[in-house]
Design a protein around this motif. Structure first.
Motif, PDB file in Angstrom:
ATOM      1  N   THR A 158       0.834  -1.207   0.000  1.00  0.00           N
ATOM      2  CA  THR A 158       0.000   0.000   0.000  1.00  0.00           C
ATOM      3  C   THR A 158       0.865   1.251   0.000  1.00  0.00           C
ATOM      4  N   MET A 159       0.703   2.021  -1.045  1.00  0.00           N
ATOM      5  CA  MET A 159       1.419   3.286  -1.177  1.00  0.00           C
ATOM      6  C   MET A 159       0.499   4.424  -0.736  1.00  0.00           C
ATOM      7  N   PRO A 160       1.093   5.554  -0.327  1.00  0.00           N
ATOM      8  CA  PRO A 160       0.228   6.675   0.060  1.00  0.00           C
ATOM      9  C   PRO A 160      -0.543   7.231  -1.136  1.00  0.00           C
ATOM     10  N   ASP A 161      -1.633   7.882  -0.839  1.00  0.00           N
ATOM     11  CA  ASP A 161      -2.405   8.622  -1.844  1.00  0.00           C
ATOM     12  C   ASP A 161      -1.531   9.732  -2.404  1.00  0.00           C
ATOM     13  N   LEU A 162      -1.502   9.926  -3.711  1.00  0.00           N
ATOM     14  CA  LEU A 162      -0.657  11.013  -4.218  1.00  0.00           C
ATOM     15  C   LEU A 162      -1.114  11.524  -5.562  1.00  0.00           C
ATOM     16  N   GLU A 163      -0.578  12.665  -5.952  1.00  0.00           N
ATOM     17  CA  GLU A 163      -0.818  13.230  -7.271  1.00  0.00           C
ATOM     18  C   GLU A 163      -0.068  12.306  -8.241  1.00  0.00           C
ATOM     19  N   PRO A 164      -0.746  11.705  -9.237  1.00  0.00           N
ATOM     20  CA  PRO A 164      -0.116  10.661 -10.047  1.00  0.00           C
ATOM     21  C   PRO A 164       1.204  11.071 -10.714  1.00  0.00           C
ATOM     22  N   THR A 165       1.383  12.367 -11.028  1.00  0.00           N
ATOM     23  CA  THR A 165       2.634  12.776 -11.699  1.00  0.00           C
ATOM     24  C   THR A 165       3.864  12.409 -10.874  1.00  0.00           C
ATOM     25  N   ILE A 166       3.751  12.507  -9.553  1.00  0.00           N
ATOM     26  CA  ILE A 166       4.934  12.276  -8.709  1.00  0.00           C
ATOM     27  C   ILE A 166       5.097  10.796  -8.325  1.00  0.00           C
ATOM     28  N   ALA A 167       4.175   9.954  -8.803  1.00  0.00           N
ATOM     29  CA  ALA A 167       4.191   8.547  -8.384  1.00  0.00           C
ATOM     30  C   ALA A 167       5.551   7.858  -8.581  1.00  0.00           C
TER      31      ALA A 167
END
Ligand code: F6R
Length: 608
Positions: free
Chosen positions: A563-572
């Motif tokens: 499980t990864m944190p919620d994030l703005e997809p560009t910085i994934a």
């Protein structure tokens, strides 16, 4: 990267604090400061520039307190002047800080609403004021810090000194390292063991989320929940200081864990954190608006960073990107426009193929931008412009922290290109910069998955073949994940674009092949889920790397989920690098491999 020092001593500590700060000079800094208690009152001396300026101030107006904190500052929020230099103080306390407090604006607004006035442009002052405010509400120093720490977001380390408390320092670690040293009737705090080497060889490294109450007697360490915990005390051999592994078994582990800090440091070099915009550290010798395409060349992991950047440049700056591995680019005799631009990415700055393809581009009349970690290297010196990655020395042969810093610089550059070409609005730039600022904190969060990843590595270690799949920027991430695994564990691993699966690789899938699906919750997530279904239907064992919300949408049986944190997809890609690196690392460790020096590999490949 700022440096932190603290001493609860028996006699005047100012000279010791500055000596320790000197040992942290290698981290880079642009101002320095110290605070001690003089008859219970906080006194500070701070100076812009090198430590010698601070030492001169101390000569003119000496400090004699037996307890103190010191700091070398690498400016993030606000100019590198004396006002913004640490320690920051109120009447009640002084604080030194390394890292970024992401939510400082929100906290500042809250405190201002209580009538609190701010004197500096820094995020650090918010910490000083918040703890001070908690104390004004009747809390003691320890309780006030305990109440404030959970409110701070980001990746950081802190050191506190309190007025009237001549036997108390508090240190906290949250994404940036902090060590405690134990002397005879003295206790120390430092960004690393190297800083404390002149005073003691008995060191305890704080673990993620730990904070510690230091007195002359020793230190009480508490974990993120406030429980008192015991952390191992180690004796550091004198000769190992220069190449300190911290409390890690291998340099690779240390370098993976350093990422929140070094990415934060790199960001601070490229982003004006107060104004929310990208500011490149050098003027580029060309105008992005006039380019018809961009060429990128690099090898290995650096090449995969370039491949991810291709997605960013094309989407954010609408500029076509041509990218090739340097060993091919150098002999392909590709036509390159005069006055065009070639981006060259390299950790070492000495890779023979990368250097040769840069020279080829130069010979065609191109401007070359070097994105390089070793600032004194040949590529750094020969490039028309240098954009440094500030990852610090990378010792593990498998590149980790240099990769995430390369991505950080590349995303900043893509944003700058988008602005110059008029393809990225001010609002979008701000949104992306806001997202970038959260990266160090999100990386620290991703690192908390380590135990699960260690368990999973035991399974992966049994496999003969492993597949990595992803779409969009997760495709080059899949390539990078597979490279990491194969180079240090020697397990055969391949990365594919998930959409390519049915064009061949699907034939490989059976119940013996773990399939790692890298699936951030982005525009192509649904498509990735379809590809996952294809794998599941053939008995493939899926390891899904995504966030909790996206996970809930998949309703698919997996062998494991990370499980990864919620994030703005560009910085994934920057954040998702962490589980891929940890998985490769722990698999290799389980298999008993030499993680830092895998067979047949060299750190710097200076031959063809
Ligand atoms: C893999 C790795 C290599 C390097 C490649 C380029 O973990 O480290 O693939 O990325 O040899 O090296 P630099 O970046 O020094 O040019």
């Amino acid at each position: 990267m700022c440096g932190i020092v603290g001493i609860v001593g028996r006699r005047s500590v100012a000279a010791q604090v500055t000596e320790a700060l000197q040992r942290l000079e290698y981290r880079g800094y642009d101002s320095a400061g110290i605070a001690t208690l003089e008859n219970g009152r906080l006194e500070r001396r701070r100076a812009e520039g090198k430590l010698v300026n601070l030492q001169l101030k101390l000569l003119q107006s000496p400090l004699s307190g037996a307890i103190g904190i010191g700091h070398t500052r690498w400016a993030t929020h606000g100019r590198p002047n004396e006002t913004n230099a640490h320690p920051h103080a109120t009447e009640r306390l002084a604080v030194v800080h390394n890292g970024i407090i992401e939510n400082f604006r929100q906290l500042k607004a809250e405190l201002q609403a209580h009538g609190i006035r701010f004197d500096t442009e820094t995020d650090t002052e918010v910490v000083a004021q918040a703890v001070s405010y908690a104390m004004a509400q009747g809390l003691g120093p320890v309780e006030a810090v305990a109440a404030t720490l959970p409110r701070l977001r980001g990746a950081f380390a802190l050191g506190f000194l309190f007025a009237g408390e001549s036997d108390l320092l508090i240190g906290a670690r949250h994404g940036a390292p902090l060590a405690i040293g134990f002397g005879e009737g003295e206790t120390y705090l430092g960004s690393d063991a190297l800083a404390l080497a002149p005073f003691t060889d008995a060191i305890t490294y704080l673990e993620e989320g730990d904070w510690a109450i230091l007195t002359r007697e020793g230190a009480e360490i508490r974990d993120i929940t406030g429980e008192v915990v015991t952390r191992p005390r180690q004796i550091i051999a004198a000769q190992s200081y220069r190449v300190d592994k911290g409390n890690h078994r291998y340099f690779m582990a240390k370098e993976i864990h350093e990422q929140p800090e070094v990415v934060g440091r790199t960001l601070a070099h490229y982003v004006d954190l107060a104004e929310d915009c990208v500011v490149l550290p050098v003027a580029l010798p060309f105008d992005f608006a006039k380019l018809s395409r961009l060429t990128i060349t690099a090898c290995g992991t650096a090449y995969y960073a370039g491949l991810i950047a291709k997605y960013w440049f094309e989407k954010l700056a609408r500029i076509p990107v041509e990218i090739d591995v340097a060993s091919e680019a150098r002999y392909r005799e590709a036509p390159l426009d005069k006055d065009g631009v070639t981006l060259v990415i390299s950790q070492s700055g000495e890779t023979a193929d990368t250097l040769a393809s840069m020279r080829y581009a130069k010979a065609q009349g191109q401007h070359t931008i070097g994105i390089v970690n070793v600032a004194t290297s040949t590529i750094a010196r020969e490039a028309s412009a240098l954009l440094p990655t500030l990852a610090g020395v990378e010792i593990g042969v498998a590149s980790t922290k240099a990769f995430s810093c390369q991505l950080t610089v590349l995303l900043c550059l893509a944003i700058a290109a988008g602005r110059a070409r008029g393809t990225l609005s001010v609002v979008d730039e701000r949104r992306l910069v806001d997202a970038l600022i959260t990266v160090p904190g999100l990386m620290a969060e991703a690192l908390r998955q380590e135990q699960e990843i260690e368990q999973l590595a035991r399974e992966i270690a049994k496999a003969k073949n492993v597949l990595y799949l992803g779409r969009g920027t997760a495709y080059p991430m899949a390539l990078e994940g597979a490279l990491k695994l194969k180079e240090i564990s020697y397990i055969h691993a391949e990365g594919y674009a998930a959409g390519e699966l049915k064009h061949g690789p699907i034939a490989l899938i059976d119940e013996t092949v773990p399939v790692i699906m890298i699936a951030p919750h982005d525009a192509v997530f649904e498509k990735t889920v379809s590809n996952m279904q294809e794998v599941a239907a053939r008995g493939g064992r899926i390891i899904l790397v995504t966030d909790a919300k996206a996970m809930a949408l998949t309703e698919m049986e997996t062998m494991a989920t990370l499980t990864m944190p919620d994030l703005e997809p560009t910085i994934a890609p920057i954040v998702y690098a962490i589980p891929l690196q940890l998985l490769a690392y722990h698999t290799a460790v389980v298999m008993g491999k030499d993680v830092d020096q895998p067979r047949n590999l060299a750190k710097s490949v200076t031959v063809e």
